[in-house]
Design an enzyme around this catalytic site. Structure first.
Site, PDB file in Angstrom:
ATOM      1  N   GLY A  76      -5.724  -8.262   4.961  1.00 41.47           N
ATOM      2  CA  GLY A  76      -6.237  -6.985   4.482  1.00 41.47           C
ATOM      3  C   GLY A  76      -7.420  -6.534   5.326  1.00 41.47           C
ATOM      4  CB  THR A  77     -10.201  -8.469   6.844  1.00 37.32           C
ATOM      5  OG1 THR A  77     -10.954  -8.748   5.664  1.00 37.32           O
ATOM      6  CG2 THR A  77     -11.139  -8.319   8.029  1.00 37.32           C
ATOM      7  CB  THR A 242       4.557 -14.006  18.283  1.00 35.30           C
ATOM      8  OG1 THR A 242       4.768 -14.042  19.694  1.00 35.30           O
ATOM      9  CG2 THR A 242       5.780 -14.595  17.578  1.00 35.30           C
ATOM     10  CB  CYS A 330     -15.940 -11.735   2.200  1.00 34.95           C
ATOM     11  SG  CYS A 330     -14.161 -11.595   2.145  1.00 34.95           S
TER      12      CYS A 330
END
Lengths: 404, 404
Positions: A76-77, A242, A330
């Site tokens: 998400g960051t 990738t 966080c």
């Protein structure tokens, strides 16, 4: 509760959710014989590419988007970084002003600060005592050179859901690109990008019982974006590297399950959350609810406990086997008062006592009993040790919500 | 080979390698009960954090680094982006000139092109016909305002291993930061950051039987780096975002296994690769080896087949169950001649016939038999259809190596 066998209660689903066994099951073949690189033109590549396409459909369906508008990222960051920097840089010839709310996740706020280093100007619109952004504040913040507005769909620390559709009416009227960080909402409550009216939306798999290490960014067709990661032509040339095939497959499966079971999940966690919101302040003196009471994430039970540090409560709960957060995941190691609570106008000493119980689909009534039983004595013990508390006992006043 | 039961041969290990069962085994607990977010202060967070710390030790050990110098990322591509952009931006007050080789991976080359858009100048040093960078060319390219040199440890398309230690002697003498993209070598051949003398080195888990979706960047202590992903304080504040715990654990385990089994692995793939390098040109007319014959990645058997498109060979091999690549995985959909082969001075029509067999630890002699048997008839059939071939039959000349 004397005969309870409960020893572990995970109430930190806002930090990350457990992976559903069905999701892992869906991922396993791609750790096994279907290990190919999706960019390759042989059968191994084909199989991996087909799996990614299917996951893209599943994620698109969850948020009412077209599959080709979905990009997979590593978190998400990363999605928020890509949106904030990528959308702003793509339009820098038009102007260099961006608008966020004051209570965004750091992946948005710090990306905006990086834009400031690159010559952009930043306006942070305030929130009210419940953490709500006023769309009219957004309107007033928009200038001729504003190229991007970013307001989160919901704040995971205090649970407040923002009036995104109303803000989107403002940004559309003004012709400004609007990103919303939906990491806390996508897969948890109904999210439809067309109904919200936004131009860009980020989500993360580990927020709704999918894997870590994978996120997605939806960008409305036709909206330009400068990539963050240069290299190969993966994800339509907008995110090189990738592909994390098992992770993407897991995100897709989690999205499918979230869409299918959303109503029953919301009912379940709402019920347990409401118990926490009601029973804890009834049992613990000077423990107040933070965030909006109505427009609130289903699993979010956030509080401030006056006269003690949230960190201490966290540690004591942990010694009883209960996992919670003080502040956001966080920043929890930073021991600072939450920027969200401060922006809501809470005094510093109250904000330091923040504690978040985030309920998930695996939690039970028995676990809530256990937590509700544990809290009063924990708070009592901590207050015995607190110099602030003796001061409080001389100046006591009432109130059950931090906004009061 | 009439009684062979072989139907599938994976010879595209340069694109991605299969995950080892032991690696998946190590990852599984972190998809299960150990699902915590490493940033959290409770037991669930502790367990996840300890797992990451252990993986950091394992990766550090693989490359002779200190654990605190290792950052985990989402891919080798992200590691290269972070290195090229992050190291250059951190030093832009000193100067705005960067040097790469002409045969870097696109995650390096395109990151350098992005730097150009940000006002940097770029010099690409050439390579010889074997794909080797001359350290003296690097010396000549370094100017007073050069802040970064990036030369890959080995090129996965043609297998050539570069004289990194010699180049590092030049960069140290000149006081310029030196990054090497070791995605093709770390975990495959011995890599020691102190012996190489570089300042920064990138690697990727899926290149040595670890998972996709995770890479690492080593940066020498004291070397400054501007983060790409802003947000929380993960990875020492240099790479925000909830950590991909199972992926990181898998990368660590793959690193441990790679270090332990490196010698036997190299012997095994070298043997099979040498068979391809010798037997294929002996059987197939005008099929020439590309890259360096001695300083070569163990598993790399790269060729150009004259007068036909590599893509067609790839497709025909695929129809026989054999997976190979023409060009690199990230560009194979682009149908363009490889920039690597063109930089090596191969004519465009020869470069278009590139075909890479990349051997892995799971391949067998029987599989090589099968491939060596299949190739001549495939090439014959394709040449029947090629208008170029009839022209060739009138102007034939010898030679078994593209460099000749």
């Amino acid at each position: 509760m004397g005969d309870s066998t409960i020893t572990k209660v995970y109430l930190d689903n806002a930090a990350t959710t457990p992976l559903l066994p069905e999701v892992l099951e869906a991922m396993l073949p791609y750790f096994g014989e279907a290990f190919g690189n999706p960019s390759c033109l042989h059968d191994w590549g084909d199989r991996a590419r087909e799996a990614i396409d299917a996951a893209r459909d599943q994620v698109a369906q969850l948020i009412g988007a077209a599959p080709e508008e979905i990009m997979f990222t590593g978190s998400g960051t990363e999605s928020n970084n890509l949106a904030i920097k990528g959308l702003a840089l793509a339009q820098q010839n038009k102007g260099k002003h961006v608008v966020t709310s004051a209570i965004e996740h750091f992946s948005v706020l710090h990306s905006a600060r990086t834009l400031e280093k690159w010559g952009f100007e930043l306006t942070e619109v305030p929130v009210d005592r419940y953490g709500v952004v006023d769309p009219e504040d957004v309107r007033r913040s928009i200038r001729k050179d504003t190229v991007l507005v970013s307001v989160m769909h919901a704040n995971s620390e205090v649970g407040t859901i923002e009036p995104i559709a109303e803000i989107a009416r403002v940004t559309r009227e003004k012709g400004v690109v609007f990103h919303t960080d939906a990491v806390a909402t996508a897969g948890t409550i109904p999210v439809d990008v067309r109904e919200l009216g936004v131009d860009s939306l980020s989500l993360a798999g580990n927020q709704f019982y999918g894997p870590k290490g994978v996120g997605a960014l939806w960008v409305r067709k036709g909206v330009r974006l400068i990539p963050l990661l240069d290299g190969g032509v993966q994800e339509g040339g907008r995110r090189a590297g990738t592909e994390n095939v098992p992770g993407i497959v897991g995100l897709g499966k989690a999205a499918e399950l979230a869409a299918r079971h959303m109503v029953t999940r919301i009912e379940h966690v709402n019920h347990l959350r409401d118990r926490l919101l009601i029973e804890l302040p009834a049992r613990v003196e000077r423990m107040v609810v933070t965030g909006h009471t109505e427009h609130r994430l289903p699993g979010n039970a956030s509080f401030c406990v006056e006269f003690i540090e949230g960190e201490s409560v966290l540690m004591m709960l942990n010694s009883r086997g209960i996992a919670v957060t003080s502040g956001s995941a966080c920043t929890s190691k930073a021991l600072k008062a939450s920027h969200v609570l401060l922006a809501m106008g809470l005094p510093h000493e109250l904000a330091q006592g923040s504690i978040l119980f985030s309920v998930g689909i695996a939690n039970t009534d028995e676990e809530i009993d256990y937590v509700v039983d544990a809290m009063p004595s924990i708070v009592d013990r901590l207050r015995q040790m607190s110099p602030l508390y003796s001061k409080f006992t001389r100046t006591s006043k009432g109130g059950k919500h931090a906004g009061l």
